[in-house]
Design an enzyme around this catalytic site. Structure first.
Site, PDB file in Angstrom:
ATOM      1  N   GLN A  14       0.783  -1.069  -0.071  1.00  0.00           N
ATOM      2  CA  GLN A  14       0.104  -0.134  -0.079  1.00  0.00           C
ATOM      3  C   GLN A  14       0.943   1.107  -0.038  1.00  0.00           C
ATOM      4  O   GLN A  14       1.406   1.310   0.983  1.00  0.00           O
ATOM      5  CB  GLN A  14      -0.757   0.099   1.215  1.00  0.00           C
ATOM      6  CG  GLN A  14      -1.878   1.292   1.580  1.00  0.00           C
ATOM      7  CD  GLN A  14      -1.910   1.031   2.946  1.00  0.00           C
ATOM      8  OE1 GLN A  14      -1.583   0.440   3.834  1.00  0.00           O
ATOM      9  NE2 GLN A  14      -2.862   2.162   3.398  1.00  0.00           N
ATOM     10  N   SER A  40       1.640   6.720   2.311  1.00  0.00           N
ATOM     11  CA  SER A  40       2.518   8.019   3.160  1.00  0.00           C
ATOM     12  C   SER A  40       3.655   8.321   2.403  1.00  0.00           C
ATOM     13  O   SER A  40       4.274   7.502   1.486  1.00  0.00           O
ATOM     14  CB  SER A  40       2.881   7.330   4.598  1.00  0.00           C
ATOM     15  OG  SER A  40       1.881   6.846   5.416  1.00  0.00           O
ATOM     16  N   SER A  51       5.299  -1.126   3.898  1.00  0.00           N
ATOM     17  CA  SER A  51       5.545  -2.490   4.317  1.00  0.00           C
ATOM     18  C   SER A  51       5.590  -3.413   3.203  1.00  0.00           C
ATOM     19  O   SER A  51       5.005  -3.071   2.107  1.00  0.00           O
ATOM     20  CB  SER A  51       4.449  -2.816   5.219  1.00  0.00           C
ATOM     21  OG  SER A  51       4.258  -2.103   6.181  1.00  0.00           O
ATOM     22  N   GLU A  73      -8.049  -1.101   7.096  1.00  0.00           N
ATOM     23  CA  GLU A  73      -6.877  -0.982   7.562  1.00  0.00           C
ATOM     24  C   GLU A  73      -7.035  -1.064   9.135  1.00  0.00           C
ATOM     25  O   GLU A  73      -6.512  -1.810   9.853  1.00  0.00           O
ATOM     26  CB  GLU A  73      -5.939   0.056   7.177  1.00  0.00           C
ATOM     27  CG  GLU A  73      -4.591   0.208   8.054  1.00  0.00           C
ATOM     28  CD  GLU A  73      -3.665   1.178   7.444  1.00  0.00           C
ATOM     29  OE1 GLU A  73      -4.170   2.143   6.986  1.00  0.00           O
ATOM     30  OE2 GLU A  73      -2.493   0.768   7.554  1.00  0.00           O
ATOM     31  N   GLU A 128      -3.428   9.897  17.865  1.00  0.00           N
ATOM     32  CA  GLU A 128      -3.936  11.366  17.959  1.00  0.00           C
ATOM     33  C   GLU A 128      -5.176  11.477  16.529  1.00  0.00           C
ATOM     34  O   GLU A 128      -6.122  12.065  16.676  1.00  0.00           O
ATOM     35  CB  GLU A 128      -2.979  12.257  17.715  1.00  0.00           C
ATOM     36  CG  GLU A 128      -2.197  12.610  18.985  1.00  0.00           C
ATOM     37  CD  GLU A 128      -1.041  11.533  19.328  1.00  0.00           C
ATOM     38  OE1 GLU A 128      -0.767  10.558  18.331  1.00  0.00           O
ATOM     39  OE2 GLU A 128      -0.567  10.905  20.312  1.00  0.00           O
TER      40      GLU A 128
END
Lengths: 372, 401
Positions: free
Chosen positions: B123, B126, B158, B241, B369
């Site tokens: 995936q 990011s 990953s 996810e 967060e």
């Protein structure tokens, strides 16, 4: 597997919420808090007319013969409404004690009145600060009478009778039913932090008593009774936790500071999310608790302690942070935040503190581990 | 409410248990194979017998099993030591995205190979400039005839070093607001122009990579959803996810804490008798049990046709910090020996490994967060933080250095 209430049970929730919305608005708790009364007798009567006090009592004893799922739902709604009535004393403890330990004659004698709400029972265990054990009790049952003093006893001033826990042979107790209107019984009101659920000191002096069942009972049998009550109490606490969260969210959305709703600040947002997380975990643990109670599962001691600890933590946190979210207004007599703060603490101390139930929880884990 | 199997569920359980017993991995299967090869062998064996991705439709290689049947299968399979981590991303997150957004021929082609374990996916979301603020990503895709040319850099990917395919979110229009200018594609990881560099983590392992794209050419039919619909497509992946990662798998837990507390002493008495120890263990149990029963509630909701909502974010939000806290507590019980990375049976370094791994779990797939914000905004309905980039064309949004 099906881990949800049935349609009928969910309908009961709707009905109970609607009923309490109409008959137990915050002004009802407030009027008891402001006044000299120990509870709201009108509300008690209405709740009894709804059949709630009869929920889990078998039909042969004047009850509705429904189960603990229904009782849990009602408990949650009473918690949300911070209802100023002796429901937990009379239903979760006195009725349950008679159902668990009474003989047929005693069930016939006491349960119909408890079911109809005509009779209010309470459960008298505590005698002094610190936790009660089989061996540190001072109250005694002897030859059909009880002598001793119980304090604080919830709803002592309004109850018709009490199930009094007395010291018996080592590791055992006598459970004795005493009519509180007897002239040998003296009662005095104790000032507490939640006057909407009054407490008192009850003094027995050779007071006529009826032994529940024919024998003394082991401390572990008494603990089983408290496990059952703990599940129902956990649902009541959950009601408080959710209502406090709701109130805090509503306020955070309408209160503006620095030109924006305070609910848009992460300091507030994350606090409210933390409440939601605790409440959600407590609810899931309470589901398991009521399942274990309703199905007479061997896992009840662990399930009950887990539900109780989770709901205690969630309700205390939600009640305290609800005030914090409201700022100065939350600290006023005028705002309702105080009701949840008072009741959350009161319920967390009834039948054993958080520490007490954490200890019970780990004992249950130890037994499970030894059995594995 | 009933925890027990219905007769139908019991029959399914016994069928599953029977097959697992007959077909479990043997020592010979493991002999001379890498963990990935063992995982692929096991996945293929399941696939051929109809036990892979059982919740998927038959045409994609599943058997259309119900959510409850999936739980039963997982419970039975987890009684055996079988490798599964290589397929979590592909089967748990990317496949649901392909099912919603891919063209029919790609679903037919890729999904069965995802189910059989033949192909591994990664995936590519990011970026150095877009983590929690994922939609701030900068990797560019530009139209060139019937193809797209991709340039940029991804990070924290990953499995990129052995993946066959990936899904990549790119910026196709920097002149519109940031969420609106994104588009998602399938990418063949063996294409020229893709360079993969492993990242060494604080654990010493390398589970993640940096992936560089230099003029990588992708056909338009690899596009997932419309041009500009990349953010919506990414949300499909992200929601799955959060379901797939959950509490983060095996690690230090109440069972381990109970084991250690029963063996070590405090002031000459078993640590388990110490009230502070008991209070901690009780607290951890409340979290573990709460998550477990929360899961059962979610499955019940799924089996009634309700969709998994943002409330499922609490699995990881509670699970990851709990892992860190339990691990740290277990090490405390060991006193100075807590520092040892022991191969000893009892200590087995589970606590130490969890302690070192937990910080990553608290960040991956949405930091604590971000998860907390999601609960506050999407579940509780609290207003968003004011955003300085809201409604502004992406190329005019202020940036740091």
């Amino acid at each position: 597997m099906n881990f949800e209430f049935s349609e009928e049970q969910l309908m009961l929730r709707e009905q109970a919420r609607g009923f309490l919305g109409q008959h137990c608005s915050p002004s009802v708790a407030r009027s008891v808090l402001d006044g000299a009364r120990n509870f709201d007798p009108d509300l008690w009567q209405k709740v009894a007319e709804m059949g709630w006090t009869a929920t889990a009592i078998p039909e042969e004893y004047g009850g509705l013969g429904l189960g603990y799922y229904e009782l849990a739902i009602i408990a949650e709604e009473l918690g949300r409404a911070v209802a100023p009535i002796p429901f937990s004393s009379s239903v979760f403890l006195a009725s349950e004690a008679i159902m668990a330990f009474g003989n047929t004659a005693q069930k016939n004698k006491w349960l119909p009145g408890l079911a109809s709400g005509d009779s209010i029972g309470t459960f008298a265990l505590a005698e002094r600060p610190g936790s009660a054990t089989a061996d540190n009790l001072l109250s005694r049952y002897d030859q059909q009478s009880v002598t001793g003093a119980k304090a604080p006893t919830a709803d002592a001033m309004i109850a018709n009778f009490a199930v009094v826990v007395c010291k018996a042979s080592p590791g055992h107790v006598h459970l004795a039913i005493v009519d509180l209107s007897d002239s040998s019984v003296a009662r005095e009101t104790l000032k507490t932090l939640d006057p909407s659920r009054g407490h008192g000191k009850v003094m027995f002096e050779n007071s006529p008593a009826e032994l529940l069942g024919e024998h003394e009972v082991s401390w572990s049998a008494l603990e089983n009774l408290l496990d059952r009550a703990a599940v129902l109490m956990a649902w009541e606490q959950l009601g408080i936790a959710d209502k406090a969260l709701e109130q805090a969210c509503d306020y955070a959305k309408q209160r503006f500071a620095f030109g924006r709703a305070i609910g848009s600040f992460q300091a507030i947002k994350h606090k409210l999310a933390a409440m939601y997380v605790k409440n959600t975990l407590a609810r899931s643990n309470a589901y398991h608790g009521v399942w274990a109670l309703a199905s007479d599962s061997d896992s009840l001691p662990l399930a009950a302690a887990t539900a109780r600890v989770a709901s205690t933590q969630a309700s205390l946190y939600a009640a305290q942070e609800n005030i914090q979210t409201h700022g100065g207004m939350g600290f006023t007599w005028e705002f309702d935040c105080q009701f949840y703060y008072r009741r959350a603490k009161l319920l967390s101390l009834a039948i054993g503190s958080e520490r007490h139930w954490q200890d019970r929880l780990v004992s249950a884990l130890q037994r499970q581990r030894a059995a594995a | 409410m009933d925890f027990n199997d219905t007769s139908q569920e019991a029959a399914f359980r016994s069928e599953a248990a029977g097959w697992l017993k007959e077909n479990q991995l043997t020592d010979a299967d493991r002999e001379g194979r890498s963990p990935l090869e063992v995982a692929k062998l096991w996945q293929k064996r399941k696939y051929e017998a109809g036990w892979a991705c059982i919740g998927w439709d038959k045409e994609y290689g599943g058997r259309g099993a119900s959510p409850i049947e999936r739980v039963i299968w997982d419970q039975e399979e987890s009684k055996y030591s079988v490798p599964s981590r290589f397929f979590v991303i592909g089967q748990g997150m990317i496949a649901p995205t392909l099912m919603v957004w891919a063209q029919p021929q790609h679903k037919e082609n890729f999904l069965p190979k995802l189910a059989s374990g033949e192909e591994i996916w990664c995936q590519l979301f990011s970026e150095p400039a877009g983590g929690s603020d994922l939609a701030a990503l900068r990797t560019k895709a530009e139209k060139d005839g019937d193809d797209w040319i991709i340039n940029g850099q991804k990070i924290w990917t990953s499995q990129a070093h052995y993946a066959d395919y990936g899904i990549v979110v790119t910026r196709t229009d920097p002149t519109v607001a940031k969420h609106k200018g994104l588009t998602m594609f399938i990418v063949d990881m063996k294409m020229p122009g893709i360079e993969i560099k492993p990242i060494k983590q604080l654990t010493g392992d390398s589970d993640f990579n940096e992936v560089y794209f230099t003029d990588v050419r992708i056909p338009d039919h690899y596009r997932l959803g419309d041009v500009g619909q990349g953010w919506t497509a990414a949300l499909t992946t992200l929601m799955n996810e959060r379901l797939a990662i959950g509490g983060g798998g095996p690690g230090a837990d109440v069972k381990l804490a109970m084991e250690i507390a029963s063996l070590v002493e405090i002031n000459g008495r078993p640590a388990i008798e110490d009230s502070a120890v008991r209070a901690k263990i009780a607290e951890f149990h409340v979290l573990e049990a709460g998550l477990e029963y929360n899961g059962y509630r979610a499955i019940t909701a799924l089996s009634r046709g309700e969709l998994p909502g943002p409330e499922n974010s609490i699995g990881k939000l509670v699970g990851a910090p709990k892992l860190q806290a339990v691990a740290s507590f277990c090490m405390d019980l060991l006193e100075e020996s807590g520092v040892l990375w022991s191969e000893d049976d009892l200590l087995s370094s589970l606590a130490q490994r969890s302690y070192m791994g937990a910080p990553g779990l608290r960040i991956a797939g949405g930091t604590d967060e971000i998860m907390t914000n999601i609960i506050a905004e999407r579940v509780l309905g609290l207003p968003q933080d004011p955003r300085l980039d809201k409604g502004i064309p992406f190329n005019e949004v202020p940036t740091g250095n």
